[in-house]
Design an enzyme around this catalytic site. Sequence first.
Site, PDB file in Angstrom:
ATOM      1  N   GLU A  48       0.038  -1.475   2.844  1.00 15.08           N
ATOM      2  CA  GLU A  48      -0.098  -2.521   1.828  1.00 15.08           C
ATOM      3  C   GLU A  48       0.455  -2.078   0.479  1.00 15.08           C
ATOM      4  O   GLU A  48       1.054  -2.878  -0.236  1.00 15.08           O
ATOM      5  CB  GLU A  48      -1.565  -2.943   1.697  1.00 15.08           C
ATOM      6  CG  GLU A  48      -2.116  -3.664   2.917  1.00 15.08           C
ATOM      7  CD  GLU A  48      -1.342  -4.930   3.261  1.00 15.08           C
ATOM      8  OE1 GLU A  48      -0.634  -5.482   2.392  1.00 15.08           O
ATOM      9  OE2 GLU A  48      -1.440  -5.370   4.425  1.00 15.08           O
ATOM     10  N   TYR A 131      -4.960  -8.548  -4.368  1.00 18.06           N
ATOM     11  CA  TYR A 131      -4.299  -8.746  -3.073  1.00 18.06           C
ATOM     12  C   TYR A 131      -4.566  -7.581  -2.127  1.00 18.06           C
ATOM     13  O   TYR A 131      -4.989  -7.778  -0.978  1.00 18.06           O
ATOM     14  CB  TYR A 131      -2.777  -8.938  -3.214  1.00 18.06           C
ATOM     15  CG  TYR A 131      -2.139  -8.712  -1.878  1.00 18.06           C
ATOM     16  CD1 TYR A 131      -2.265  -9.681  -0.886  1.00 18.06           C
ATOM     17  CD2 TYR A 131      -1.565  -7.496  -1.541  1.00 18.06           C
ATOM     18  CE1 TYR A 131      -1.800  -9.462   0.400  1.00 18.06           C
ATOM     19  CE2 TYR A 131      -1.097  -7.260  -0.261  1.00 18.06           C
ATOM     20  CZ  TYR A 131      -1.214  -8.241   0.694  1.00 18.06           C
ATOM     21  OH  TYR A 131      -0.789  -8.012   1.965  1.00 18.06           O
ATOM     22  N   ASP A 149      -0.750 -13.243  -1.421  1.00 23.47           N
ATOM     23  CA  ASP A 149       0.474 -12.634  -1.925  1.00 23.47           C
ATOM     24  C   ASP A 149       1.527 -13.729  -2.154  1.00 23.47           C
ATOM     25  O   ASP A 149       1.212 -14.924  -2.104  1.00 23.47           O
ATOM     26  CB  ASP A 149       0.985 -11.591  -0.930  1.00 23.47           C
ATOM     27  CG  ASP A 149       1.503 -12.239   0.340  1.00 23.47           C
ATOM     28  OD1 ASP A 149       1.129 -13.396   0.612  1.00 23.47           O
ATOM     29  OD2 ASP A 149       2.282 -11.603   1.059  1.00 23.47           O
TER      30      ASP A 149
END
Length: 377
Positions: A48, A131, A149
């Site tokens: 991520e 996020y 996102d």
Amino acid sequence: MKRTKHRAYDDGPHAANIAGALLNWFAVHQRDLPWRRSRDAYRIWVSEIMLQQTRVETVRPYYERWLAQFPTLTALAEAPQEQVLKAWEGLGYYSRARNLHSAAQDVVARYGGEVPDDPDAVATLKGVGPYTAGAVLSIAFNRSVPAVDGNVMRLFSRLFLIEDDIMQPATRQGMEQLALALIPAGQAGNFNQALMELGALVCSPTSPKCLACPVAEYCQALAAGRQESLPVKAKAKAPRPVDVAAGVIFHEGRVLLVRRPEEGLLGGLWEFPGGERPAGATCEQALHQRIAESYGIELEIEGHLTDVRHVFTHLVWNLAACTARVAPGSPIPEESETLRWVTPDQISRYPLPVAHQKVAAALLACLSGNRQAKMRR
DNA sequence: AATGCGGGGCC
DNA sequence: GGCCCAGCATT
């Protein structure tokens, strides 16, 4: 009724149908990505962070190398920062690497080396914003939190015909509420990934593939024929041009590398010394002045090596590189944490900005060319 | 709310 | 050349 600071969006009458259609589509069409082969929170976290503002195909090889080099969170925490930045070299946004490294050390110190299954704890980690916290918590631990996102904002803008600027924080916060309301019980991880995967594969920025979209029948933008004009996004400012000088400075067969400050542009990376050139100044002029000022070295410029134009998000480097040598009798700065004399073949051991990698490549080509020329003689 | 922060791929 | 990308920190 509780007042909300963010905008409020309505998920409409088809929320359950939309969620179900997305989960079914995702089960069939999801890509086989390296970070989907494990639910290990460390691996999810690494992916991520790498994927922030970065495409899947760019990340893939970095991710594979990273896990080979730092297979566990503890291994990452114990690695020297130099090695961490070298592994990140070329990915950009280097604060991501520095923050991930420091956060890993934090997890070892505070949570025994295991990523905490706790929203409050995850949110405090360096480099982890709304996020990324949502992505890690939902994908690794299946917690029902949103992960909104750019893909999700684009999809929602179209699906629910939202015309607010997605660059505005208030818009993202409203969409997080919307995403939360849509999460099916016990399916947060799959659902959040389904939203992003649909945005990446079907609801693309240009030419969305509406004929292949599992939620086309619910899409308000498609019904209005406006799918191509959404989302609304403010235009970015034009990058500012900056003239930069870089000196390949030789002394007894070695060249000088210096380390950039920890914070700011390209923080912690190594480069050929130099820096911003006053408008109109040549590489030679800028180097004479800046190198003398910063390191007390007197230079004899040899000549122009190469020019590199490099575009960043917010500025453009017009970099001119020269070769030079230390003048006889000049003081020689000693090596330190931020200064090294290295042989040309050692340069590639250091994490360099891409623009300076190109200077190094030009240098090696030049040296190689000289060697071949000598052998022909 | 606005700005700084990389680099590459696609149209 | 412009746009976009599985954003975050700082001010």
